[in-house]
Design a protein around this motif. Structure first.
Motif, PDB file in Angstrom:
ATOM      1  N   ALA A  99       0.834  -1.208   0.000  1.00 17.80           N
ATOM      2  CA  ALA A  99       0.000   0.000   0.000  1.00 17.80           C
ATOM      3  C   ALA A  99       0.869   1.259   0.000  1.00 17.80           C
ATOM      4  O   ALA A  99       0.569   2.237  -0.709  1.00 17.80           O
ATOM      5  CB  ALA A  99      -0.925  -0.009   1.209  1.00 17.80           C
ATOM      6  N   TYR A 100       1.949   1.226   0.777  1.00 11.53           N
ATOM      7  CA  TYR A 100       2.832   2.399   0.836  1.00 11.53           C
ATOM      8  C   TYR A 100       3.542   2.601  -0.502  1.00 11.53           C
ATOM      9  O   TYR A 100       3.661   3.734  -0.987  1.00 11.53           O
ATOM     10  CB  TYR A 100       3.855   2.218   1.953  1.00 11.53           C
ATOM     11  N   LEU A 101       4.013   1.516  -1.096  1.00 10.13           N
ATOM     12  CA  LEU A 101       4.689   1.631  -2.385  1.00 10.13           C
ATOM     13  C   LEU A 101       3.735   2.153  -3.449  1.00 10.13           C
ATOM     14  O   LEU A 101       4.140   2.921  -4.342  1.00 10.13           O
ATOM     15  CB  LEU A 101       5.271   0.275  -2.795  1.00 10.13           C
ATOM     16  N   GLU A 102       2.445   1.804  -3.344  1.00  9.90           N
ATOM     17  CA  GLU A 102       1.469   2.345  -4.285  1.00  9.90           C
ATOM     18  C   GLU A 102       1.254   3.834  -4.059  1.00  9.90           C
ATOM     19  O   GLU A 102       0.990   4.585  -5.007  1.00  9.90           O
ATOM     20  CB  GLU A 102       0.152   1.577  -4.180  1.00  9.90           C
ATOM     21  N   GLN A 103       1.378   4.275  -2.811  1.00 14.37           N
ATOM     22  CA  GLN A 103       1.330   5.722  -2.552  1.00 14.37           C
ATOM     23  C   GLN A 103       2.500   6.421  -3.239  1.00 14.37           C
ATOM     24  O   GLN A 103       2.338   7.504  -3.820  1.00 14.37           O
ATOM     25  CB  GLN A 103       1.370   5.998  -1.052  1.00 14.37           C
ATOM     26  N   MET A 104       3.668   5.811  -3.162  1.00 13.33           N
ATOM     27  CA  MET A 104       4.832   6.381  -3.843  1.00 13.33           C
ATOM     28  C   MET A 104       4.587   6.449  -5.345  1.00 13.33           C
ATOM     29  O   MET A 104       4.885   7.465  -6.000  1.00 13.33           O
ATOM     30  CB  MET A 104       6.082   5.559  -3.538  1.00 13.33           C
ATOM     31  N   ASN A 105       4.035   5.391  -5.900  1.00 15.88           N
ATOM     32  CA  ASN A 105       3.710   5.395  -7.330  1.00 15.88           C
ATOM     33  C   ASN A 105       2.731   6.511  -7.664  1.00 15.88           C
ATOM     34  O   ASN A 105       2.873   7.207  -8.679  1.00 15.88           O
ATOM     35  CB  ASN A 105       3.116   4.047  -7.745  1.00 15.88           C
ATOM     36  N   GLY A 106       1.727   6.672  -6.813  1.00 15.33           N
ATOM     37  CA  GLY A 106       0.732   7.713  -7.059  1.00 15.33           C
ATOM     38  C   GLY A 106       1.331   9.102  -7.032  1.00 15.33           C
ATOM     39  O   GLY A 106       1.008   9.948  -7.891  1.00 15.33           O
ATOM     40  N   ARG A 107       2.206   9.353  -6.067  1.00 14.41           N
ATOM     41  CA  ARG A 107       2.861  10.674  -5.992  1.00 14.41           C
ATOM     42  C   ARG A 107       3.729  10.914  -7.230  1.00 14.41           C
ATOM     43  O   ARG A 107       3.779  12.036  -7.753  1.00 14.41           O
ATOM     44  CB  ARG A 107       3.709  10.779  -4.731  1.00 14.41           C
ATOM     45  N   ALA A 108       4.415   9.872  -7.679  1.00 13.22           N
ATOM     46  CA  ALA A 108       5.251  10.015  -8.873  1.00 13.22           C
ATOM     47  C   ALA A 108       4.400  10.348 -10.096  1.00 13.22           C
ATOM     48  O   ALA A 108       4.758  11.223 -10.902  1.00 13.22           O
ATOM     49  CB  ALA A 108       6.055   8.742  -9.108  1.00 13.22           C
ATOM     50  N   VAL A 109       3.269   9.666 -10.248  1.00 13.04           N
ATOM     51  CA  VAL A 109       2.368   9.944 -11.370  1.00 13.04           C
ATOM     52  C   VAL A 109       1.815  11.357 -11.268  1.00 13.04           C
ATOM     53  O   VAL A 109       1.763  12.100 -12.260  1.00 13.04           O
ATOM     54  CB  VAL A 109       1.228   8.902 -11.408  1.00 13.04           C
ATOM     55  N   ASP A 110       1.398  11.752 -10.069  1.00 17.43           N
ATOM     56  CA  ASP A 110       0.822  13.079  -9.869  1.00 17.43           C
ATOM     57  C   ASP A 110       1.755  14.184 -10.311  1.00 17.43           C
ATOM     58  O   ASP A 110       1.311  15.233 -10.804  1.00 17.43           O
ATOM     59  CB  ASP A 110       0.473  13.289  -8.388  1.00 17.43           C
ATOM     60  N   HIS A 111       3.061  13.978 -10.128  1.00 14.00           N
ATOM     61  CA  HIS A 111       4.036  15.035 -10.408  1.00 14.00           C
ATOM     62  C   HIS A 111       4.896  14.726 -11.634  1.00 14.00           C
ATOM     63  O   HIS A 111       5.897  15.403 -11.871  1.00 14.00           O
ATOM     64  CB  HIS A 111       4.905  15.270  -9.175  1.00 14.00           C
ATOM     65  N   ASP A 112       4.477  13.734 -12.406  1.00 14.35           N
ATOM     66  CA  ASP A 112       5.174  13.366 -13.647  1.00 14.35           C
ATOM     67  C   ASP A 112       6.654  13.105 -13.384  1.00 14.35           C
ATOM     68  O   ASP A 112       7.533  13.680 -14.030  1.00 14.35           O
ATOM     69  CB  ASP A 112       4.995  14.465 -14.700  1.00 14.35           C
ATOM     70  N   ILE A 113       6.904  12.236 -12.427  1.00 15.26           N
ATOM     71  CA  ILE A 113       8.261  11.904 -12.001  1.00 15.26           C
ATOM     72  C   ILE A 113       8.555  10.448 -12.331  1.00 15.26           C
ATOM     73  O   ILE A 113       7.748   9.557 -12.048  1.00 15.26           O
ATOM     74  CB  ILE A 113       8.432  12.128 -10.482  1.00 15.26           C
ATOM     75  N   ARG A 114       9.726  10.205 -12.903  1.00 18.81           N
ATOM     76  CA  ARG A 114      10.169   8.839 -13.171  1.00 18.81           C
ATOM     77  C   ARG A 114      10.991   8.338 -11.989  1.00 18.81           C
ATOM     78  O   ARG A 114      11.896   9.030 -11.509  1.00 18.81           O
ATOM     79  CB  ARG A 114      11.006   8.797 -14.453  1.00 18.81           C
ATOM     80  N   GLN A 115      10.674   7.144 -11.498  1.00 21.43           N
ATOM     81  CA  GLN A 115      11.386   6.536 -10.379  1.00 21.43           C
ATOM     82  C   GLN A 115      12.459   5.606 -10.938  1.00 21.43           C
ATOM     83  O   GLN A 115      12.149   4.609 -11.583  1.00 21.43           O
ATOM     84  CB  GLN A 115      10.397   5.775  -9.492  1.00 21.43           C
ATOM     85  N   LEU A 116      13.733   5.921 -10.681  1.00 21.31           N
ATOM     86  CA  LEU A 116      14.832   5.239 -11.365  1.00 21.31           C
ATOM     87  C   LEU A 116      15.425   4.086 -10.582  1.00 21.31           C
ATOM     88  O   LEU A 116      15.649   3.004 -11.134  1.00 21.31           O
ATOM     89  CB  LEU A 116      15.952   6.230 -11.683  1.00 21.31           C
TER      90      LEU A 116
END
Length: 321
Positions: A99-116
């Motif tokens: 659930a927490y990792l999905e929150q991280m994914n959501g924040r990345a999508v919200d701000h158009d950020i690629r997680q490397l």
């Protein structure tokens, strides 16, 4: 990733280092207000070398509670940076929390950020001399492989740490990295080793380890600043030679900075020279901003690093005549 045809395996090579890192404020250094407001070139100038932000650049704010880990993506976007490199210390108990990792994914999508990638520390020595402890260290990294895959990262960064002579530590590092990379391949995740103290801060030693592992998903994350092999007595490796030796296996680059003069130039590392080495290697990919200074605030140091990289990358990428 492009590799040179021949890399000499020179385990334990020690070359004279450069001058020590200077974290003190320069009298004529870049002022805080200037660092926050330098006009920087368009980010399209870095088509071959997009910028990312290493989370360690904000470690003081994160440890103090002034910045929440989940707000890191928003901070990167506010600083005009479109990709992030996480540090596992800031969500150490969340590797298996879907659930927490999905929150991280959501924040990345919200701000158009690629997680490397995720920089992994504190999970044991991959080149330790105790076999059971080393196997535990390998298995401790498995959860971060899965977390990286869930976040859409391409890699985790690990450390090839261990005590002993260079050859013995190298053999243990090769064995552990081979096991870990083979495991990570099942998730399409790369295992990257950073020059991060001890034997790993010798470019020749770490290049030899990479040559011996010889797996397509095991590479390096060259750091411009981490070439101190020992503190007492001090032993430093030539940082420019070290980066050149590590670039054939690079799947990322960490542009470490400490302080800046009044012209916005880094006072410890010749950034233009480093970027020339990176380009000459044939590497194309993200260059991570990792500000580790103390005179400027963390955000001012990040901005100063970003602008210095963009100015130099504009020159590096000009077509040859």
């Amino acid at each position: 990733m492009q590799r040179r045809a021949v890399i000499r395996y020179a385990v334990g090579a020690i070359l004279p280092g450069l001058a020590g890192i200077n974290l003190t404020a320069c009298q004529q250094g870049l002022e805080e207000s200037t660092a926050m407001n330098i006009n920087h070139p368009e980010t399209s100038a870095t088509a071959d070398f997009p910028l990312s932000l290493a989370q360690w650049s904000l470690h003081r704010a994160l440890w103090a509670g002034d910045l929440d880990h989940l707000d890191f993506a928003a901070t990167a976007r506010r600083l005009d940076i479109g990709a992030v490199e996480y540090v596992n210390q800031f969500f150490a108990d969340k590797a298996e929390d879907a659930a927490y990792l999905e929150q991280m994914n959501g924040r990345a999508v919200d701000h158009d950020i690629r997680q490397l990638l995720i920089m992994v520390d504190g999970e044991g020595n991959l080149a330790g001399d105790d076999t059971k402890e080393r196997q535990l260290a390998i298995s401790n990294h498995h959860k971060w492989v899965h977390a990286a895959a869930r976040l859409g990262c391409h890699s985790i960064r690990v450390n090839a740490a261990g005590k002993g002579d260079a050859e013995d530590v190298a053999k243990r590092a090769v064995d552990s990295l081979t096991q870990l990379a083979s495991y990570a391949a099942q998730e399409n995740i790369n295992i990257l080793v950073e020059n991060h103290g001890g034997h790993s801060s010798s470019g020749a030693w770490l290049a030899g380890v990479m040559a011996a592992v010889n797996l397509p998903n095991c590479g390096t994350l060259p750091d411009f600043g981490n070439f101190t092999m020992a503190m007492f007595p001090p032993r430093k490796y030539d940082r420019y030679l070290g980066v050149e030796e590590l670039m054939p296996w690079a799947m990322g680059v960490s542009a470490k900075t400490y302080d800046f003069d009044s012209q916005g130039e880094e006072t410890t590392i010749d950034i233009a020279r480093m970027l020339g080495i990176v380009k000459a290697s044939g590497f194309k990919g993200h260059i991570g901003i990792e500000y580790e200074g103390s005179r400027l605030s963390e955000e001012a140091g990040i901005r100063a690093t970003r602008d210095l990289l963009l100015r130099n990358l504009t020159e590096v990428q000009k077509p040859a005549h």
